[in-house]
Enzyme design. Sequence first.
Site, PDB file in Angstrom:
ATOM      1  N   SER A 193       0.615  -1.266  -0.148  1.00  0.00           N
ATOM      2  CA  SER A 193      -0.022   0.465   0.472  1.00  0.00           C
ATOM      3  C   SER A 193       1.146   1.475  -0.222  1.00  0.00           C
ATOM      4  O   SER A 193       2.667   1.257   0.683  1.00  0.00           O
ATOM      5  CB  SER A 193      -1.255   0.177   1.583  1.00  0.00           C
ATOM      6  OG  SER A 193      -1.415   1.524   1.485  1.00  0.00           O
ATOM      7  N   TYR A 252      -1.983  -1.211  10.349  1.00  0.00           N
ATOM      8  CA  TYR A 252      -2.142  -1.127   9.516  1.00  0.00           C
ATOM      9  C   TYR A 252      -0.521  -0.584   7.995  1.00  0.00           C
ATOM     10  O   TYR A 252      -0.119  -1.482   7.716  1.00  0.00           O
ATOM     11  CB  TYR A 252      -3.713  -0.752   8.954  1.00  0.00           C
ATOM     12  CG  TYR A 252      -4.043  -0.836   7.657  1.00  0.00           C
ATOM     13  CD1 TYR A 252      -3.529  -1.995   6.737  1.00  0.00           C
ATOM     14  CD2 TYR A 252      -3.203   0.514   6.365  1.00  0.00           C
ATOM     15  CE1 TYR A 252      -3.343  -2.180   5.367  1.00  0.00           C
ATOM     16  CE2 TYR A 252      -3.048   0.253   5.157  1.00  0.00           C
ATOM     17  CZ  TYR A 252      -3.700  -1.576   4.779  1.00  0.00           C
ATOM     18  OH  TYR A 252      -3.961  -0.946   2.586  1.00  0.00           O
TER      19      TYR A 252
END
Length: 268
Positions: free
Chosen positions: A142, A155
């Site tokens: 990501s 995360y």
Amino acid sequence: MEQKKIRPLAVVTGASSGIGYELARQFVQNGFDVLIAAEDDGITEAARSLVGGGRVESVKVDLARYEGVEALYAKIQSLGRPVDAIAINAGVGVGGDFARQTRLEDELNLISLNVTSSVHLAKRVSKDMAQRRSGRILFTSSIAALMPAPFEAVYGASKAFIQSFSESLRNELADVGVTVTALLPGPTETNFFHRAGMDDTRVGQQEKDDAGEVARQGFEALMAGKDKVVAGSLKNRAMAAAVQVIPDTASAQLHRKLSEPGSGTKNK
């Protein structure tokens, strides 16, 4: 009589919806047989809908558990075929203030799925690929891996781990012809933000990239043997470039504005 050509085999995790499903579609459309995995019942319907010239099989497993990863690897072995490509994509997010809002259980589950299961599955599959001196591995990272991620602290850290792991594994496997590619999407139109409890954030409410386009770019990078690809819109690529040159304090503040609970309501 001409012998029928054997199609290559791909494995995709987290493939019941979103980027994982679209990655599986890319493999099917490009001549692969596919084994898809996810923890929810939607994985069966996903397999039915992935029409193409090849074979699509599904397995319902909870990859956040050690036994789930082992069950997936057992299914792979039962096919009696080498894995030509694997997309280690399964992941989850948790949004909110780490010290005062989020639950420890949710964050430990996130680590188990995003980090532990990725290492576990890569350990099993990469060993087979190295022995065969052939194979392709795609990790879904990501752009959150490139910056501090307030209100997605665990995360963001999990994706930073995956990014570093991907780059290191690529270097180790280069001499045996196994490629490792990291896919770095930005905000993408999937169920991710709803599941993470981020519907009321600015990023949760803004327009997002198309999952099919992100998957296409990831697949093409994988097949080209690239080390990584920042996928999605020009806006996402510009953000990824910017956060690598501005101070961490500035990129953290940028992420905070997008991910702070209630920020979507504040900016209406």
